[in-house]
Design a protein around this motif. Sequence first.
Motif, PDB file in Angstrom:
ATOM      1  N   VAL A 187       0.833  -1.198   0.000  1.00 52.60           N
ATOM      2  CA  VAL A 187       0.000   0.000   0.000  1.00 52.60           C
ATOM      3  C   VAL A 187       0.872   1.254   0.000  1.00 52.60           C
ATOM      4  O   VAL A 187       0.648   2.187  -0.778  1.00 52.60           O
ATOM      5  CB  VAL A 187      -0.951   0.004   1.217  1.00 52.60           C
ATOM      6  N   ALA A 188       1.878   1.276   0.864  1.00 49.60           N
ATOM      7  CA  ALA A 188       2.750   2.446   0.957  1.00 49.60           C
ATOM      8  C   ALA A 188       3.478   2.703  -0.359  1.00 49.60           C
ATOM      9  O   ALA A 188       3.725   3.864  -0.723  1.00 49.60           O
ATOM     10  CB  ALA A 188       3.762   2.249   2.089  1.00 49.60           C
ATOM     11  N   MET A 189       3.805   1.643  -1.091  1.00 46.71           N
ATOM     12  CA  MET A 189       4.534   1.793  -2.355  1.00 46.71           C
ATOM     13  C   MET A 189       3.621   2.046  -3.552  1.00 46.71           C
ATOM     14  O   MET A 189       4.085   2.214  -4.668  1.00 46.71           O
ATOM     15  CB  MET A 189       5.407   0.565  -2.590  1.00 46.71           C
ATOM     16  N   GLY A 190       2.318   2.067  -3.307  1.00 43.27           N
ATOM     17  CA  GLY A 190       1.384   2.418  -4.373  1.00 43.27           C
ATOM     18  C   GLY A 190       1.117   1.309  -5.370  1.00 43.27           C
ATOM     19  O   GLY A 190       0.738   1.580  -6.508  1.00 43.27           O
ATOM     20  N   PHE A 191       1.274   0.054  -4.954  1.00 42.53           N
ATOM     21  CA  PHE A 191       0.956  -1.060  -5.839  1.00 42.53           C
ATOM     22  C   PHE A 191      -0.560  -1.254  -5.896  1.00 42.53           C
ATOM     23  O   PHE A 191      -1.299  -0.668  -5.102  1.00 42.53           O
ATOM     24  CB  PHE A 191       1.675  -2.334  -5.380  1.00 42.53           C
ATOM     25  N   GLU A 192      -1.015  -2.081  -6.838  1.00 40.41           N
ATOM     26  CA  GLU A 192      -2.446  -2.144  -7.147  1.00 40.41           C
ATOM     27  C   GLU A 192      -3.051  -3.523  -6.832  1.00 40.41           C
ATOM     28  O   GLU A 192      -2.555  -4.544  -7.313  1.00 40.41           O
ATOM     29  CB  GLU A 192      -2.662  -1.820  -8.628  1.00 40.41           C
ATOM     30  N   HIS A 193      -4.118  -3.498  -6.054  1.00 40.36           N
ATOM     31  CA  HIS A 193      -4.815  -4.719  -5.634  1.00 40.36           C
ATOM     32  C   HIS A 193      -6.213  -4.698  -6.230  1.00 40.36           C
ATOM     33  O   HIS A 193      -6.994  -3.778  -5.981  1.00 40.36           O
ATOM     34  CB  HIS A 193      -4.881  -4.758  -4.107  1.00 40.36           C
ATOM     35  N   SER A 194      -6.540  -5.703  -7.020  1.00 40.07           N
ATOM     36  CA  SER A 194      -7.796  -5.691  -7.777  1.00 40.07           C
ATOM     37  C   SER A 194      -9.025  -5.581  -6.870  1.00 40.07           C
ATOM     38  O   SER A 194      -9.956  -4.830  -7.178  1.00 40.07           O
ATOM     39  CB  SER A 194      -7.899  -6.937  -8.666  1.00 40.07           C
ATOM     40  N   VAL A 195      -9.047  -6.309  -5.775  1.00 43.50           N
ATOM     41  CA  VAL A 195     -10.236  -6.302  -4.915  1.00 43.50           C
ATOM     42  C   VAL A 195     -10.365  -4.958  -4.195  1.00 43.50           C
ATOM     43  O   VAL A 195     -11.472  -4.425  -4.062  1.00 43.50           O
ATOM     44  CB  VAL A 195     -10.210  -7.476  -3.921  1.00 43.50           C
ATOM     45  N   ALA A 196      -9.254  -4.395  -3.756  1.00 37.34           N
ATOM     46  CA  ALA A 196      -9.311  -3.063  -3.153  1.00 37.34           C
ATOM     47  C   ALA A 196      -9.846  -2.053  -4.154  1.00 37.34           C
ATOM     48  O   ALA A 196     -10.647  -1.167  -3.805  1.00 37.34           O
ATOM     49  CB  ALA A 196      -7.920  -2.644  -2.667  1.00 37.34           C
ATOM     50  N   ASN A 197      -9.440  -2.184  -5.413  1.00 40.97           N
ATOM     51  CA  ASN A 197      -9.881  -1.238  -6.441  1.00 40.97           C
ATOM     52  C   ASN A 197     -11.344  -1.414  -6.799  1.00 40.97           C
ATOM     53  O   ASN A 197     -11.971  -0.489  -7.319  1.00 40.97           O
ATOM     54  CB  ASN A 197      -9.013  -1.371  -7.689  1.00 40.97           C
ATOM     55  N   MET A 198     -11.909  -2.595  -6.512  1.00 39.43           N
ATOM     56  CA  MET A 198     -13.339  -2.801  -6.720  1.00 39.43           C
ATOM     57  C   MET A 198     -14.157  -1.903  -5.795  1.00 39.43           C
ATOM     58  O   MET A 198     -15.326  -1.600  -6.073  1.00 39.43           O
ATOM     59  CB  MET A 198     -13.705  -4.260  -6.446  1.00 39.43           C
ATOM     60  N   TYR A 199     -13.563  -1.485  -4.695  1.00 40.39           N
ATOM     61  CA  TYR A 199     -14.198  -0.516  -3.802  1.00 40.39           C
ATOM     62  C   TYR A 199     -13.725   0.895  -4.106  1.00 40.39           C
ATOM     63  O   TYR A 199     -14.530   1.825  -4.246  1.00 40.39           O
ATOM     64  CB  TYR A 199     -13.891  -0.852  -2.329  1.00 40.39           C
ATOM     65  N   MET A 200     -12.424   1.086  -4.208  1.00 40.45           N
ATOM     66  CA  MET A 200     -11.854   2.434  -4.242  1.00 40.45           C
ATOM     67  C   MET A 200     -12.260   3.244  -5.471  1.00 40.45           C
ATOM     68  O   MET A 200     -12.523   4.446  -5.367  1.00 40.45           O
ATOM     69  CB  MET A 200     -10.332   2.356  -4.143  1.00 40.45           C
ATOM     70  N   ILE A 201     -12.318   2.604  -6.624  1.00 37.05           N
ATOM     71  CA  ILE A 201     -12.700   3.361  -7.823  1.00 37.05           C
ATOM     72  C   ILE A 201     -14.202   3.628  -7.850  1.00 37.05           C
ATOM     73  O   ILE A 201     -14.617   4.772  -8.075  1.00 37.05           O
ATOM     74  CB  ILE A 201     -12.207   2.654  -9.098  1.00 37.05           C
ATOM     75  N   PRO A 202     -15.079   2.635  -7.604  1.00 34.53           N
ATOM     76  CA  PRO A 202     -16.508   2.949  -7.558  1.00 34.53           C
ATOM     77  C   PRO A 202     -16.892   3.971  -6.491  1.00 34.53           C
ATOM     78  O   PRO A 202     -17.774   4.803  -6.716  1.00 34.53           O
ATOM     79  CB  PRO A 202     -17.159   1.588  -7.279  1.00 34.53           C
ATOM     80  N   VAL A 203     -16.230   3.937  -5.327  1.00 28.07           N
ATOM     81  CA  VAL A 203     -16.592   4.919  -4.300  1.00 28.07           C
ATOM     82  C   VAL A 203     -16.142   6.313  -4.733  1.00 28.07           C
ATOM     83  O   VAL A 203     -16.812   7.317  -4.416  1.00 28.07           O
ATOM     84  CB  VAL A 203     -16.008   4.528  -2.916  1.00 28.07           C
ATOM     85  N   ALA A 204     -15.040   6.390  -5.488  1.00 31.55           N
ATOM     86  CA  ALA A 204     -14.625   7.681  -6.047  1.00 31.55           C
ATOM     87  C   ALA A 204     -15.643   8.163  -7.077  1.00 31.55           C
ATOM     88  O   ALA A 204     -15.955   9.370  -7.147  1.00 31.55           O
ATOM     89  CB  ALA A 204     -13.248   7.558  -6.683  1.00 31.55           C
TER      90      ALA A 204
END
Length: 282
Positions: free
Chosen positions: A203-220
């Motif tokens: 997370v600190a290095m800014g790598f990408e996790h598909s399941v986290a992005n299933m929340y983070m992009i839609p909530v944005a």
Amino acid sequence: MSDFGKYVDAFTPAEVAEKVKTVGVDKANMSLIPLVILSLMAGAFISFAAMYYTVVMTDAGAAYGMARLLGGLVFALGFILVVIAGAELFTGNTLVVMAYAKGQVSFKALMRNWGIVYFGNLVGALVTVYLVYLSGYLTDGNYGVGVTAIKTGLIKVDHSITEAFVRGLLCNVLVCLSSWMVYASRSVTDKVLAVLFPISGFVAMGFEHSVANMYMIPVAMIAATDQAIVAAGHFDAAQLATLDFAGLMGNLIPVTLGNIVGGAGFVAMTYYLVYVYARPNR
């Protein structure tokens, strides 16, 4: 000689490889209802972690490194819940490929597990997004939480395909190494510590996790529909144009593929070659 050590010392890498194979067979053969429910739970658990991260990163100021470290540490909540409370997470399940390589799981069973878990995680994340919207959480901190959610989503959809793929690959190397160390653990404390640093690191290095992005992009995307949040963040229409379905898919597809390569290829198959293929009796 005392047997105390075998109940305290971590499992060896070779023993972990055997556990990963055995667990992989169980996961691939899990009946539909438990698999769906546990997949939905994992999507929600990772969403909780993303919510926690968003709050912590709101108004973090100029302390870039320390803020990202703290954000990573709190994001580990989701993976701790998955490991300790129990859930089925797509990225960790890429390790099931070890059982497939050994011939203990069919390709059809592997794809069934990955498919159900992936879409279950997606539904769990999207349901959480809707509940977040209803809760008014995005308006907290004088709309600061919503502003942070939009900023986080914009960073993710602005990655090139190559960047998203490689960041997904690097992310799931760390996630699956964390899972590997969890299998080596004998206590809840061991498991939490095994999760904490690899997860906070990605997370600190800014790598990408598909399941986290299933929340983070839609909530944005949801936050970007609230004019008060948009005004608080001084966003303009051109900036927000990439927060749409095309932006979501443009991130999720390469990140998911990177997660598969990182977990199945760089971790599972590497350890398979060392501890299983090179030892035919296993």
